[in-house]
Write an enzyme that holds these catalytic residues in place. Structure first.
Site, PDB file in Angstrom:
ATOM      1  N   ASN A   6       0.861  -1.184   0.000  1.00  0.00           N
ATOM      2  CA  ASN A   6       0.000   0.000   0.000  1.00  0.00           C
ATOM      3  C   ASN A   6       0.904   1.242   0.000  1.00  0.00           C
ATOM      4  O   ASN A   6       1.691   1.440   0.934  1.00  0.00           O
ATOM      5  CB  ASN A   6      -0.897  -0.043   1.247  1.00  0.00           C
ATOM      6  CG  ASN A   6      -1.790   1.184   1.365  1.00  0.00           C
ATOM      7  OD1 ASN A   6      -1.330   2.305   1.179  1.00  0.00           O
ATOM      8  ND2 ASN A   6      -3.044   0.979   1.693  1.00  0.00           N
ATOM      9  N   HIS A 191      -3.740  -4.510   7.618  1.00  0.00           N
ATOM     10  CA  HIS A 191      -3.867  -3.420   8.590  1.00  0.00           C
ATOM     11  C   HIS A 191      -2.946  -3.638   9.782  1.00  0.00           C
ATOM     12  O   HIS A 191      -3.062  -4.630  10.489  1.00  0.00           O
ATOM     13  CB  HIS A 191      -5.300  -3.195   9.076  1.00  0.00           C
ATOM     14  CG  HIS A 191      -5.575  -1.737   9.315  1.00  0.00           C
ATOM     15  ND1 HIS A 191      -5.068  -1.059  10.395  1.00  0.00           N
ATOM     16  CD2 HIS A 191      -6.221  -0.820   8.567  1.00  0.00           C
ATOM     17  CE1 HIS A 191      -5.427   0.204  10.311  1.00  0.00           C
ATOM     18  NE2 HIS A 191      -6.112   0.392   9.207  1.00  0.00           N
TER      19      HIS A 191
HETATM   20  N1  PXP Z   1      -6.041  -2.887   4.328  1.00  0.00           N
HETATM   21  C1  PXP Z   1      -6.963  -1.914   4.482  1.00  0.00           C
HETATM   22  C2  PXP Z   1      -8.367  -2.229   4.149  1.00  0.00           C
HETATM   23  C3  PXP Z   1      -6.588  -0.630   4.925  1.00  0.00           C
HETATM   24  O1  PXP Z   1      -7.523   0.329   5.086  1.00  0.00           O
HETATM   25  C4  PXP Z   1      -5.239  -0.360   5.187  1.00  0.00           C
HETATM   26  C5  PXP Z   1      -4.827   1.019   5.602  1.00  0.00           C
HETATM   27  O2  PXP Z   1      -4.952   1.878   4.532  1.00  0.00           O
HETATM   28  C6  PXP Z   1      -4.314  -1.399   4.999  1.00  0.00           C
HETATM   29  C7  PXP Z   1      -4.742  -2.660   4.597  1.00  0.00           C
HETATM   30  C8  PXP Z   1      -2.859  -1.206   5.260  1.00  0.00           C
HETATM   31  O3  PXP Z   1      -2.684  -0.935   6.605  1.00  0.00           O
HETATM   32  P1  PXP Z   1      -1.283  -0.403   7.131  1.00  0.00           P
HETATM   33  O4  PXP Z   1      -1.017   0.908   6.451  1.00  0.00           O
HETATM   34  O5  PXP Z   1      -1.479  -0.291   8.592  1.00  0.00           O
HETATM   35  O6  PXP Z   1      -0.262  -1.439   6.739  1.00  0.00           O
END
Ligand code: PXP
Length: 242
Positions: A6, A191
């Site tokens: 991400n 997340h």
């Molecule tokens: N998955 C989802 C649905 C998210 O909203 C996020 C945060 O944008 C992530 C994964 C990635 O989380 P993190 O930035 O804590 O790795």
């Protein structure tokens, strides 16, 4: 199991000074060259990090899987259908939140999603992923509505304050992953994951496919560089299981 990076917080850093750098698209290319299977971005209603022009440039430049994370608003659906990512991950979105705070409540979303959201994404051939807490009822409703994939919310596991709490969250994730798999859907997760908690997650939770990691990975890359950081995450994924 594969890593999707991400790159939202590359855009956060860019936007802090209103310059054109660092460029999230350049980051996406580095991540893919380092071996990441794909890229995730969240276009938020308030455009606090990724912006519309980034989305179209990502579509042009990402070779692997492109996962468009978004709230199911009419505005986002229109952009998503124009971009045609490989995966659309639907999340709840609150204006005041610092990051996504919980999974979708499928009981309250069901009727609206069934009529307005799922059919257009299905027609466009986009994989539909629903971001859910590890709750049986939500998972069953996701299967009923025709979701292809569930992304399990790993935030409470990642933020567990002690071992007992972490074990409780692991057990919920494990049971949910088994249920999702039995119902014929793909199991994704994301997340709050980092180099310390990721090995624990993948040791205990079965059927994991796409793992979405952003904030901790981008933060670590300030010290290690993006290429090395992506490779370290991938080493964990290859080493712990399979
Ligand atoms: N998955 C989802 C649905 C998210 O909203 C996020 C945060 O944008 C992530 C994964 C990635 O989380 P993190 O930035 O804590 O790795």
């Amino acid at each position: 199991m594969q890593l999707l990076v991400n790159i939202d917080h590359v855009a956060t850093l860019r936007n802090a000074r209103g310059e054109g750098y660092p460029d999230p698209v350049e980051a996406a290319i580095v991540c893919e060259n380092a071996g990441a299977a794909g890229i995730v971005f969240h276009l938020r209603g308030d455009r606090r990090h990724i912006r519309d022009e980034d989305v179209f440039r990502l579509k042009k430049n990402v070779i692997g899987i492109l996962d468009f994370e978004m709230a199911a608003t009419d505005e986002m659906l229109e952009i998503c259908l124009a971009v045609k990512p490989d995966i659309c991950t639907l999340v709840p979105e609150g204006r005041e939140e610092l990051t996504t705070e919980g999974g979708l409540n499928m009981e309250s979303e069901y009727d609206d999603f069934e009529k307005r959201v799922i059919p257009v994404l299905k027609k466009a051939g986009i994989e539909i992923s629903l971001f859910l807490d590890p709750i049986e009822r939500d998972i069953e409703l996701a299967a009923k509505i025709g979701a292809d994939t569930i992304e399990l919310h790993t935030g409470p596991f990642a933020n567990a304050s002690d071992e007992k709490q972490q074990q409780f969250e692991i057990d919920r994730l494990k049971e949910s992953a088994i249920l999702i798999h039995e119902l014929g859907m793909k199991v994704n997760a994301g997340h709050g994951l980092n180099l310390v908690n990721l090995p624990v997650l993948i040791k205990h939770v079965p059927h994991l496919e796409d793992i979405s990691i952003g904030h901790a990975l981008v933060s670590k890359s300030l010290f290690w560089g993006l290429e090395k950081t992506v490779k370290e995450y991938m080493k964990i994924m290859k080493g712990v299981r399979k």
